[in-house]
Write a protein that holds these residues in place. Structure first.
Motif: not given
Length: 329
Positions: A254-273
């Motif tokens: 649920g977290f992965a879906r919600r983060f991707t929907a809100r931010v526009g990219e998966p959590p670990l992709t955002y973390l890396t950036g």
């Protein structure tokens, strides 16, 4: 300079890039007709109207009119003009390094003597074409970091906030302080300019029609906002989707879906950036070793950071730091 700190929220993390330090700041006192061609290549400029009115004329796009109390953020480095009327011809040019000349190349940085049409300095941090009815506050930010660039990329070429759209005493205070000479005055002006910038950005991002970036909208989500704060506060932590989900109090899927929907990219992709943006700013703004930078942003060692950094930025960390210091070859 450390580019993140414990307790930082998402907007603060991005704003740590465009922070005024010995910022260029002046009061323009102008008598119509006047027109200044601004070619200083500043990444971000702030123009506020204290009295009368003004027009901003970008290189492309329609003119933007400003009235008393209006503030505009101009995203560079494209040139633009500031004038009393869109039809007024250019009379002064601002070059890189805040060098000011007439159209025919004469320097315009001396004191004014009161002659009509004369350009120069007419008081403490006051410049223009002799004392006139138009008063502007102008500040420029030398934004050069990856985090600051991420913020600039979220802004339109000219962001206008009308006086009716934001309610703040900061402009009046900045206008009062800009003409004073007192101990610590430059630090005072830098901080006030920062506060004006933050107030304008917060007011603009809060507008439903502002097209605010998705990371800003995600701040208000109780789950995703908490995860974003954790990433920004502690990029060195070995975050996984599962650990971020647990910290936010929801299931992993649920977290992965919600983060991707809100931010526009998966959590670990955002973390890396985020990690690589922080690393770039540490390389740019500090003399920390590559090993130290790697530890601060959550990489096991300099080799792991180098590989990820080159994939993201196209050059090695050492080459990136050298180009920042000397310019690209």
């Amino acid at each position: 300079m450390n580019v993140y700190a414990v307790g930082v929220d998402v907007l603060t993390g991005f704003l740590d890039g465009p922070r005024a330090r010995d910022a260029f700041l002046l009061r323009a006192s102008l008598r119509p007709p006047w027109c200044v061609d601004i070619r200083d290549r500043a990444p971000l400029s702030l123009v506020a109207v204290v009295s009368d009115e003004a027009w901003l004329l970008p290189e492309t796009g329609p003119p933007v009119g400003l009235a008393v109390g209006d503030v505009a953020l101009v995203r560079g480095p494209a040139p633009y003009r500031c004038a009393d009327d869109p039809a007024t011809p250019v009379q002064a040019i601002i070059h890189p390094g805040q060098r000011c000349t007439s159209v025919d190349g004469r320097e315009l940085l001396g004191p004014v003597t009161g002659e009509a049409g004369e350009w120069g300095f007419g008081g403490v941090r006051t410049w223009g074409n002799t004392s006139g009815p138009t008063s502007l506050l102008v500040g420029t930010y030398p934004v050069d970091g990856q985090l600051g660039r991420a913020l600039l990329d979220a802004l339109p070429p000219i962001l206008k906030m009308s006086a009716t759209d934001w309610d703040s005493p900061l402009l009046a205070l900045l206008h009062t302080e800009i003409g004073r000479e007192a101990p610590g005055q430059q630090a005072m002006l830098d901080r006030l300019l920062d506060l004006v910038l933050i107030a304008v950005l917060r007011a603009w991002f809060a507008r439903p029609d502002s097209d605010a970036p998705r990371w800003y909208r995600a701040m208000s989500d109780p789950v995703v906002g908490k995860a974003l704060r954790l990433i920004h506060e502690s990029p060195a932590t070995s975050w996984t989707v599962a650990s971020l989900a647990a910290a936010a109090g929801v299931s992993r899927a649920g977290f992965a879906r919600r983060f991707t929907a809100r931010v526009g990219e998966p959590p670990l992709t955002y973390l890396t950036g985020w990690r690589l943006a922080v690393a770039a700013d540490l390389l740019r703004g500090t003399d920390a070793t590559l090993s130290a930078v790697a530890r601060q942003v959550g990489y096991g060692g300099p080799y792991a950071l180098s590989a990820a950094f080159k994939r993201r930025h196209g050059v090695s960390p050492g080459r990136y730091r050298a180009e920042v210091t000397t310019g690209p070859e």
